[in-house]
Design a protein around this motif. Structure first.
Motif, PDB file in Angstrom:
ATOM      1  N   ARG A  72      50.760  29.915  27.627  1.00  0.00           N
ATOM      2  CA  ARG A  72      50.862  31.098  28.360  1.00  0.00           C
ATOM      3  C   ARG A  72      49.734  31.102  29.645  1.00  0.00           C
ATOM      4  O   ARG A  72      50.196  31.491  30.818  1.00  0.00           O
ATOM      5  CB  ARG A  72      50.744  32.148  27.631  1.00  0.00           C
ATOM      6  N   ALA A  73      48.691  30.822  29.255  1.00  0.00           N
ATOM      7  CA  ALA A  73      47.500  30.734  30.216  1.00  0.00           C
ATOM      8  C   ALA A  73      47.753  29.574  31.533  1.00  0.00           C
ATOM      9  O   ALA A  73      47.756  29.969  32.509  1.00  0.00           O
ATOM     10  CB  ALA A  73      46.143  30.455  29.701  1.00  0.00           C
ATOM     11  N   ILE A 112      50.343  31.089  33.750  1.00  0.00           N
ATOM     12  CA  ILE A 112      49.709  32.232  34.624  1.00  0.00           C
ATOM     13  C   ILE A 112      49.255  31.419  35.724  1.00  0.00           C
ATOM     14  O   ILE A 112      48.972  31.762  37.013  1.00  0.00           O
ATOM     15  CB  ILE A 112      49.073  33.119  34.010  1.00  0.00           C
ATOM     16  N   THR A 137      43.019  37.074  32.028  1.00  0.00           N
ATOM     17  CA  THR A 137      43.482  35.874  31.480  1.00  0.00           C
ATOM     18  C   THR A 137      42.495  35.057  30.908  1.00  0.00           C
ATOM     19  O   THR A 137      42.274  35.007  29.582  1.00  0.00           O
ATOM     20  CB  THR A 137      44.282  34.929  32.440  1.00  0.00           C
ATOM     21  N   HIS A 158      44.102  40.175  37.489  1.00  0.00           N
ATOM     22  CA  HIS A 158      44.877  39.380  36.422  1.00  0.00           C
ATOM     23  C   HIS A 158      44.371  38.298  35.838  1.00  0.00           C
ATOM     24  O   HIS A 158      44.472  37.709  34.695  1.00  0.00           O
ATOM     25  CB  HIS A 158      46.511  39.198  36.733  1.00  0.00           C
ATOM     26  N   MET A 184      44.485  34.020  23.806  1.00  0.00           N
ATOM     27  CA  MET A 184      45.828  33.688  24.491  1.00  0.00           C
ATOM     28  C   MET A 184      46.261  32.453  24.178  1.00  0.00           C
ATOM     29  O   MET A 184      45.431  31.379  24.242  1.00  0.00           O
ATOM     30  CB  MET A 184      45.812  34.103  25.916  1.00  0.00           C
TER      31      MET A 184
END
Length: 96
Positions: A29-30, A33, A14, A10, A25
């Motif tokens: 959001r990154a 994560i 990313t 995952h 992205m």
């Protein structure tokens, strides 16, 4: 995400998404994560320490553990040294 391998996959996805020039992205959001992943990694560190203290007896399945059996040169399977040590500790606890 149930294993360290899935977390790793995952995180690399990313990174790949961040580098996509056509559709990168979003940075927020990154970052989210990465922050959540760090929490998972920190819990894995606690699991490693617990496994060290208990001799590998306690595991959640998030991290891979030693195989239950090992195969000798003639193809026969036997207990791994870790399993033998666990069994010996269990016997000692039962005797106490």
């Amino acid at each position: 995400m149930a294993t360290i391998d899935e977390l790793r996959d995952h995180l690399f996805a990313t990174i790949k998404a961040l580098r996509d020039p056509a559709n990168p992205m979003e940075l927020d959001r990154a970052k989210t994560i990465a922050e959540v992943s760090q929490v998972v990694i920190n819990s894995a560190k606690v699991e490693v320490e617990a496994m060290r203290v208990t001799g590998g007896i306690s595991a959640t399945g998030f991290l891979p553990t030693a195989a239950k059996t090992i195969t000798s040169g003639d193809g026969s399977a036997s207990e791994s040294p870790i399993d033998r040590a666990r069994a010996q500790r269990q016997i000692m606890r039962e005797k106490a």
